[in-house]
Design a protein around this motif. Structure first.
Motif, PDB file in Angstrom:
ATOM      1  N   ASP A 157       0.819  -1.212   0.000  1.00 29.99           N
ATOM      2  CA  ASP A 157       0.000   0.000   0.000  1.00 29.99           C
ATOM      3  C   ASP A 157       0.854   1.263   0.000  1.00 29.99           C
ATOM      4  O   ASP A 157       0.612   2.187  -0.776  1.00 29.99           O
ATOM      5  N   TYR A 158       1.865   1.341   0.872  1.00 30.93           N
ATOM      6  CA  TYR A 158       2.653   2.574   0.900  1.00 30.93           C
ATOM      7  C   TYR A 158       3.592   2.699  -0.296  1.00 30.93           C
ATOM      8  O   TYR A 158       3.866   3.799  -0.755  1.00 30.93           O
ATOM      9  N   LEU A 159       4.041   1.575  -0.840  1.00 32.02           N
ATOM     10  CA  LEU A 159       4.856   1.651  -2.055  1.00 32.02           C
ATOM     11  C   LEU A 159       4.023   2.111  -3.256  1.00 32.02           C
ATOM     12  O   LEU A 159       4.471   2.932  -4.060  1.00 32.02           O
ATOM     13  N   ASN A 160       2.796   1.586  -3.370  1.00 31.01           N
ATOM     14  CA  ASN A 160       1.901   2.019  -4.447  1.00 31.01           C
ATOM     15  C   ASN A 160       1.515   3.485  -4.291  1.00 31.01           C
ATOM     16  O   ASN A 160       1.451   4.222  -5.277  1.00 31.01           O
ATOM     17  N   TYR A 161       1.246   3.908  -3.060  1.00 30.26           N
ATOM     18  CA  TYR A 161       0.886   5.309  -2.821  1.00 30.26           C
ATOM     19  C   TYR A 161       2.026   6.236  -3.226  1.00 30.26           C
ATOM     20  O   TYR A 161       1.805   7.257  -3.877  1.00 30.26           O
ATOM     21  N   ALA A 162       3.251   5.866  -2.860  1.00 32.18           N
ATOM     22  CA  ALA A 162       4.413   6.703  -3.197  1.00 32.18           C
ATOM     23  C   ALA A 162       4.624   6.764  -4.706  1.00 32.18           C
ATOM     24  O   ALA A 162       4.869   7.832  -5.262  1.00 32.18           O
ATOM     25  N   SER A 163       4.499   5.639  -5.381  1.00 31.19           N
ATOM     26  CA  SER A 163       4.733   5.648  -6.826  1.00 31.19           C
ATOM     27  C   SER A 163       3.606   6.353  -7.581  1.00 31.19           C
ATOM     28  O   SER A 163       3.862   7.061  -8.562  1.00 31.19           O
ATOM     29  N   ASN A 164       2.371   6.208  -7.126  1.00 22.04           N
ATOM     30  CA  ASN A 164       1.243   6.873  -7.793  1.00 22.04           C
ATOM     31  C   ASN A 164       1.306   8.386  -7.651  1.00 22.04           C
ATOM     32  O   ASN A 164       0.859   9.114  -8.536  1.00 22.04           O
ATOM     33  N   ASN A 165       1.841   8.885  -6.528  1.00 22.27           N
ATOM     34  CA  ASN A 165       1.916  10.325  -6.287  1.00 22.27           C
ATOM     35  C   ASN A 165       3.287  10.904  -6.615  1.00 22.27           C
ATOM     36  O   ASN A 165       3.572  12.052  -6.279  1.00 22.27           O
ATOM     37  N   LYS A 166       4.155  10.113  -7.271  1.00 27.28           N
ATOM     38  CA  LYS A 166       5.493  10.553  -7.676  1.00 27.28           C
ATOM     39  C   LYS A 166       6.306  11.090  -6.499  1.00 27.28           C
ATOM     40  O   LYS A 166       6.884  12.166  -6.548  1.00 27.28           O
ATOM     41  N   ILE A 167       6.281  10.312  -5.412  1.00 27.54           N
ATOM     42  CA  ILE A 167       7.003  10.666  -4.190  1.00 27.54           C
ATOM     43  C   ILE A 167       8.204   9.738  -4.058  1.00 27.54           C
ATOM     44  O   ILE A 167       8.070   8.521  -4.160  1.00 27.54           O
ATOM     45  N   GLY A 168       9.373  10.320  -3.827  1.00 20.38           N
ATOM     46  CA  GLY A 168      10.547   9.506  -3.551  1.00 20.38           C
ATOM     47  C   GLY A 168      10.473   8.984  -2.122  1.00 20.38           C
ATOM     48  O   GLY A 168      10.154   9.729  -1.200  1.00 20.38           O
ATOM     49  N   LEU A 169      10.739   7.707  -1.934  1.00 13.58           N
ATOM     50  CA  LEU A 169      10.602   7.081  -0.622  1.00 13.58           C
ATOM     51  C   LEU A 169      11.898   6.369  -0.267  1.00 13.58           C
ATOM     52  O   LEU A 169      12.440   5.608  -1.066  1.00 13.58           O
ATOM     53  N   ASN A 170      12.407   6.642   0.940  1.00 13.64           N
ATOM     54  CA  ASN A 170      13.635   6.022   1.421  1.00 13.64           C
ATOM     55  C   ASN A 170      13.409   5.589   2.861  1.00 13.64           C
ATOM     56  O   ASN A 170      13.077   6.416   3.707  1.00 13.64           O
ATOM     57  N   ILE A 171      13.576   4.301   3.129  1.00 12.14           N
ATOM     58  CA  ILE A 171      13.378   3.758   4.482  1.00 12.14           C
ATOM     59  C   ILE A 171      14.690   3.135   4.938  1.00 12.14           C
ATOM     60  O   ILE A 171      15.247   2.267   4.266  1.00 12.14           O
ATOM     61  N   LYS A 172      15.204   3.605   6.104  1.00  9.55           N
ATOM     62  CA  LYS A 172      16.455   3.095   6.669  1.00  9.55           C
ATOM     63  C   LYS A 172      16.171   2.498   8.041  1.00  9.55           C
ATOM     64  O   LYS A 172      15.512   3.119   8.871  1.00  9.55           O
ATOM     65  N   ASN A 173      16.707   1.309   8.283  1.00 12.30           N
ATOM     66  CA  ASN A 173      16.565   0.646   9.577  1.00 12.30           C
ATOM     67  C   ASN A 173      17.904   0.645  10.289  1.00 12.30           C
ATOM     68  O   ASN A 173      18.902   0.192   9.744  1.00 12.30           O
ATOM     69  N   ASP A 174      17.931   1.159  11.530  1.00 16.15           N
ATOM     70  CA  ASP A 174      19.109   1.133  12.388  1.00 16.15           C
ATOM     71  C   ASP A 174      18.695   0.573  13.741  1.00 16.15           C
ATOM     72  O   ASP A 174      18.016   1.260  14.513  1.00 16.15           O
ATOM     73  N   ASN A 175      19.081  -0.656  14.002  1.00 19.59           N
ATOM     74  CA  ASN A 175      18.721  -1.318  15.256  1.00 19.59           C
ATOM     75  C   ASN A 175      17.231  -1.185  15.534  1.00 19.59           C
ATOM     76  O   ASN A 175      16.417  -1.793  14.860  1.00 19.59           O
TER      77      ASN A 175
END
Length: 111
Positions: free
Chosen positions: A56-74
């Motif tokens: 859902d959030y990947l589709n929302y970002a791509s449909n609205n032309k939003i760059g999305l970056n998710i980083k996990n640290d501990n």
């Protein structure tokens, strides 16, 4: 009769400056509007991320032309969203770089 010609010359000298200021105001308004819209998008994407709805959030970002970056640290996850804006004002696009990138991010703690 002389005053009419003087007023016309002053108007011709001032109108380009006035138009540049007007276009710059419109560009800054567009930047701030995109920033606040991006904050709402970030809230929605964060909620979908917490609910583990990756598609859902990947589709929302791509449909609205939003760059999305998710980083996990501990135990911390940083979600960053970005969007490019075209700057139309001739001198302003040299100062801000064209296209201008608006970014918003949030860091959440996960157990």
């Amino acid at each position: 009769m002389k005053n009419r010609g003087q007023a016309l010359v002053e108007f011709v000298l001032i109108i380009p400056i006035f138009l540049m200021i007007l276009l710059a105001i419109i560009d800054f308004g567009n930047i701030f509007h995109t920033k606040y819209t991006l904050q709402d998008d970030l809230d929605l994407i964060t909620n979908l991320y917490k609910e583990k709805k990756e598609d859902d959030y990947l589709n929302y970002a791509s449909n609205n032309k939003i760059g999305l970056n998710i980083k996990n640290d501990n135990n911390y996850t940083t979600i960053e969203v970005s969007k490019n804006i075209k700057i139309n004002t001739p001198l302003l696009n040299k100062v801000l770089n064209n296209p201008y990138t608006v970014k918003e991010s949030i860091t959440i703690y996960e157990k």
